[in-house]
Design a protein around this motif. Structure first.
Motif, PDB file in Angstrom:
ATOM      1  N   GLU A 202       0.856  -1.189   0.000  1.00 28.68           N
ATOM      2  CA  GLU A 202       0.000   0.000   0.000  1.00 28.68           C
ATOM      3  C   GLU A 202       0.888   1.233   0.000  1.00 28.68           C
ATOM      4  O   GLU A 202       1.703   1.418   0.901  1.00 28.68           O
ATOM      5  N   ILE A 203       0.718   2.088  -0.995  1.00 25.04           N
ATOM      6  CA  ILE A 203       1.536   3.288  -1.124  1.00 25.04           C
ATOM      7  C   ILE A 203       0.659   4.513  -0.896  1.00 25.04           C
ATOM      8  O   ILE A 203      -0.446   4.600  -1.421  1.00 25.04           O
ATOM      9  N   SER A 204       1.166   5.461  -0.096  1.00 22.72           N
ATOM     10  CA  SER A 204       0.406   6.682   0.163  1.00 22.72           C
ATOM     11  C   SER A 204       1.346   7.876   0.280  1.00 22.72           C
ATOM     12  O   SER A 204       2.545   7.726   0.513  1.00 22.72           O
ATOM     13  N   SER A 205       0.772   9.058   0.110  1.00 22.99           N
ATOM     14  CA  SER A 205       1.505  10.298   0.328  1.00 22.99           C
ATOM     15  C   SER A 205       0.794  11.059   1.443  1.00 22.99           C
ATOM     16  O   SER A 205      -0.246  10.626   1.943  1.00 22.99           O
ATOM     17  N   LEU A 206       1.328  12.197   1.831  1.00 25.76           N
ATOM     18  CA  LEU A 206       0.739  12.968   2.917  1.00 25.76           C
ATOM     19  C   LEU A 206      -0.550  13.647   2.452  1.00 25.76           C
ATOM     20  O   LEU A 206      -0.615  14.178   1.338  1.00 25.76           O
ATOM     21  N   ASP A 207      -1.566  13.652   3.334  1.00 19.23           N
ATOM     22  CA  ASP A 207      -2.811  14.350   3.018  1.00 19.23           C
ATOM     23  C   ASP A 207      -2.745  15.791   3.539  1.00 19.23           C
ATOM     24  O   ASP A 207      -1.692  16.245   4.004  1.00 19.23           O
ATOM     25  N   VAL A 208      -3.847  16.517   3.472  1.00 15.22           N
ATOM     26  CA  VAL A 208      -3.857  17.925   3.881  1.00 15.22           C
ATOM     27  C   VAL A 208      -3.621  18.107   5.384  1.00 15.22           C
ATOM     28  O   VAL A 208      -3.247  19.188   5.819  1.00 15.22           O
ATOM     29  N   LYS A 209      -3.823  17.044   6.165  1.00 17.44           N
ATOM     30  CA  LYS A 209      -3.566  17.107   7.608  1.00 17.44           C
ATOM     31  C   LYS A 209      -2.180  16.588   7.958  1.00 17.44           C
ATOM     32  O   LYS A 209      -1.877  16.321   9.110  1.00 17.44           O
ATOM     33  N   ASN A 210      -1.345  16.405   6.930  1.00 15.62           N
ATOM     34  CA  ASN A 210       0.044  15.968   7.099  1.00 15.62           C
ATOM     35  C   ASN A 210       0.144  14.551   7.672  1.00 15.62           C
ATOM     36  O   ASN A 210       1.027  14.248   8.451  1.00 15.62           O
TER      37      ASN A 210
ATOM     38  N   TYR B 294       9.077   6.033   3.715  1.00 12.23           N
ATOM     39  CA  TYR B 294       8.890   5.348   4.986  1.00 12.23           C
ATOM     40  C   TYR B 294       8.214   4.007   4.701  1.00 12.23           C
ATOM     41  O   TYR B 294       7.331   3.921   3.851  1.00 12.23           O
ATOM     42  N   MET B 295       8.619   2.979   5.416  1.00 13.97           N
ATOM     43  CA  MET B 295       8.042   1.668   5.193  1.00 13.97           C
ATOM     44  C   MET B 295       7.750   1.001   6.537  1.00 13.97           C
ATOM     45  O   MET B 295       8.555   1.067   7.461  1.00 13.97           O
ATOM     46  N   ARG B 296       6.573   0.379   6.601  1.00 12.45           N
ATOM     47  CA  ARG B 296       6.181  -0.363   7.804  1.00 12.45           C
ATOM     48  C   ARG B 296       5.562  -1.677   7.344  1.00 12.45           C
ATOM     49  O   ARG B 296       4.672  -1.704   6.498  1.00 12.45           O
TER      50      ARG B 296
ATOM     51  N   ILE C  98       1.069  -6.850   5.256  1.00 14.98           N
ATOM     52  CA  ILE C  98       0.799  -5.625   4.510  1.00 14.98           C
ATOM     53  C   ILE C  98       2.025  -4.740   4.669  1.00 14.98           C
ATOM     54  O   ILE C  98       2.513  -4.537   5.788  1.00 14.98           O
ATOM     55  N   CYS C  99       2.526  -4.223   3.568  1.00 12.47           N
ATOM     56  CA  CYS C  99       3.658  -3.307   3.583  1.00 12.47           C
ATOM     57  C   CYS C  99       3.128  -1.912   3.259  1.00 12.47           C
ATOM     58  O   CYS C  99       2.641  -1.664   2.155  1.00 12.47           O
ATOM     59  N   PHE C 100       3.185  -1.025   4.239  1.00 16.86           N
ATOM     60  CA  PHE C 100       2.764   0.359   4.048  1.00 16.86           C
ATOM     61  C   PHE C 100       3.986   1.168   3.645  1.00 16.86           C
ATOM     62  O   PHE C 100       5.001   1.164   4.353  1.00 16.86           O
ATOM     63  N   ILE C 101       3.890   1.860   2.518  1.00 13.69           N
ATOM     64  CA  ILE C 101       4.991   2.679   2.017  1.00 13.69           C
ATOM     65  C   ILE C 101       4.496   4.119   1.941  1.00 13.69           C
ATOM     66  O   ILE C 101       3.539   4.414   1.228  1.00 13.69           O
ATOM     67  N   GLY C 102       5.128   5.006   2.706  1.00 16.11           N
ATOM     68  CA  GLY C 102       4.780   6.424   2.709  1.00 16.11           C
ATOM     69  C   GLY C 102       5.798   7.216   1.916  1.00 16.11           C
ATOM     70  O   GLY C 102       7.004   7.043   2.099  1.00 16.11           O
ATOM     71  N   VAL C 103       5.304   8.076   1.041  1.00 12.74           N
ATOM     72  CA  VAL C 103       6.170   8.850   0.152  1.00 12.74           C
ATOM     73  C   VAL C 103       6.050  10.335   0.495  1.00 12.74           C
ATOM     74  O   VAL C 103       4.950  10.886   0.527  1.00 12.74           O
ATOM     75  N   VAL C 104       7.181  10.965   0.769  1.00 14.69           N
ATOM     76  CA  VAL C 104       7.268  12.415   0.948  1.00 14.69           C
ATOM     77  C   VAL C 104       8.365  12.921  -0.001  1.00 14.69           C
ATOM     78  O   VAL C 104       9.112  12.116  -0.544  1.00 14.69           O
TER      79      VAL C 104
ATOM     80  N   GLN D 160      -2.416   8.529   4.346  1.00 16.07           N
ATOM     81  CA  GLN D 160      -3.763   7.969   4.272  1.00 16.07           C
ATOM     82  C   GLN D 160      -3.822   6.969   3.130  1.00 16.07           C
ATOM     83  O   GLN D 160      -3.554   7.313   1.983  1.00 16.07           O
ATOM     84  N   ASN D 161      -4.180   5.733   3.473  1.00 18.34           N
ATOM     85  CA  ASN D 161      -4.369   4.706   2.458  1.00 18.34           C
ATOM     86  C   ASN D 161      -5.832   4.713   2.064  1.00 18.34           C
ATOM     87  O   ASN D 161      -6.711   4.576   2.913  1.00 18.34           O
ATOM     88  N   LYS D 162      -6.094   4.864   0.776  1.00 16.69           N
ATOM     89  CA  LYS D 162      -7.471   4.999   0.298  1.00 16.69           C
ATOM     90  C   LYS D 162      -8.240   3.691   0.322  1.00 16.69           C
ATOM     91  O   LYS D 162      -9.409   3.668   0.627  1.00 16.69           O
ATOM     92  N   HIS D 163      -7.592   2.605  -0.021  1.00 16.54           N
ATOM     93  CA  HIS D 163      -8.321   1.343  -0.090  1.00 16.54           C
ATOM     94  C   HIS D 163      -7.357   0.187   0.185  1.00 16.54           C
ATOM     95  O   HIS D 163      -6.379   0.017  -0.523  1.00 16.54           O
ATOM     96  N   ILE D 164      -7.652  -0.568   1.206  1.00 18.70           N
ATOM     97  CA  ILE D 164      -6.896  -1.788   1.475  1.00 18.70           C
ATOM     98  C   ILE D 164      -7.815  -2.941   1.123  1.00 18.70           C
ATOM     99  O   ILE D 164      -8.865  -3.119   1.730  1.00 18.70           O
ATOM    100  N   LYS D 165      -7.426  -3.688   0.095  1.00 20.61           N
ATOM    101  CA  LYS D 165      -8.303  -4.770  -0.353  1.00 20.61           C
ATOM    102  C   LYS D 165      -8.302  -5.922   0.642  1.00 20.61           C
ATOM    103  O   LYS D 165      -7.484  -5.975   1.555  1.00 20.61           O
ATOM    104  N   ASP D 166      -9.224  -6.819   0.440  1.00 24.42           N
ATOM    105  CA  ASP D 166      -9.343  -8.013   1.278  1.00 24.42           C
ATOM    106  C   ASP D 166      -8.010  -8.752   1.281  1.00 24.42           C
ATOM    107  O   ASP D 166      -7.480  -9.096   0.229  1.00 24.42           O
ATOM    108  N   THR D 167      -7.466  -8.957   2.436  1.00 28.01           N
ATOM    109  CA  THR D 167      -6.120  -9.534   2.552  1.00 28.01           C
ATOM    110  C   THR D 167      -6.138 -10.973   3.042  1.00 28.01           C
ATOM    111  O   THR D 167      -5.165 -11.436   3.623  1.00 28.01           O
ATOM    112  N   GLN D 168      -7.219 -11.693   2.805  1.00 25.21           N
ATOM    113  CA  GLN D 168      -7.303 -13.061   3.320  1.00 25.21           C
ATOM    114  C   GLN D 168      -6.254 -13.984   2.709  1.00 25.21           C
ATOM    115  O   GLN D 168      -5.932 -15.016   3.284  1.00 25.21           O
TER     116      GLN D 168
END
Length: 79
Positions: free
Chosen positions: A35-43, A70-72, A59-65, A46-54
């Motif tokens: 899941e890749i996301s960038s900063l929203d207006v509140k800094n 950033y990766m978690r 899940i690897c969250f990747i934040g881009v600035v 925010q991931n818009k949609h995480i699909k069914d992960t069954q």
């Protein structure tokens, strides 16, 4: 990512481009949803949609600035 893991002889890395399956990356037998996301207006990230992960193990969250990534990695808990 393929370059990093390809140096290890015992690691198998498979990447599925786009919405082609139940997972995005597979390292050995571990299936990972990316899941890749960038900063929203509140800094905040925010991931818009995480699909069914069954069918995924992580899940690897990747934040881009502008000057960093950033990766978690979170293990998916099963009931």
């Amino acid at each position: 990512m393929r370059y990093i893991f390809s140096k290890e002889q015992s690691i198998s890395l498979v990447y599925q481009d786009g919405n082609q399956g139940d997972w995005d990356i597979k390292i050995n037998d571990a299936k990972i949803e990316a899941e890749i996301s960038s900063l929203d207006v509140k800094n905040r990230f925010q991931n818009k949609h995480i699909k069914d992960t069954q069918h995924c193990d992580y899940i690897c969250f990747i934040g881009v600035v502008p000057n960093a990534l950033y990766m978690r990695l979170e293990k998916i808990k099963r009931d």
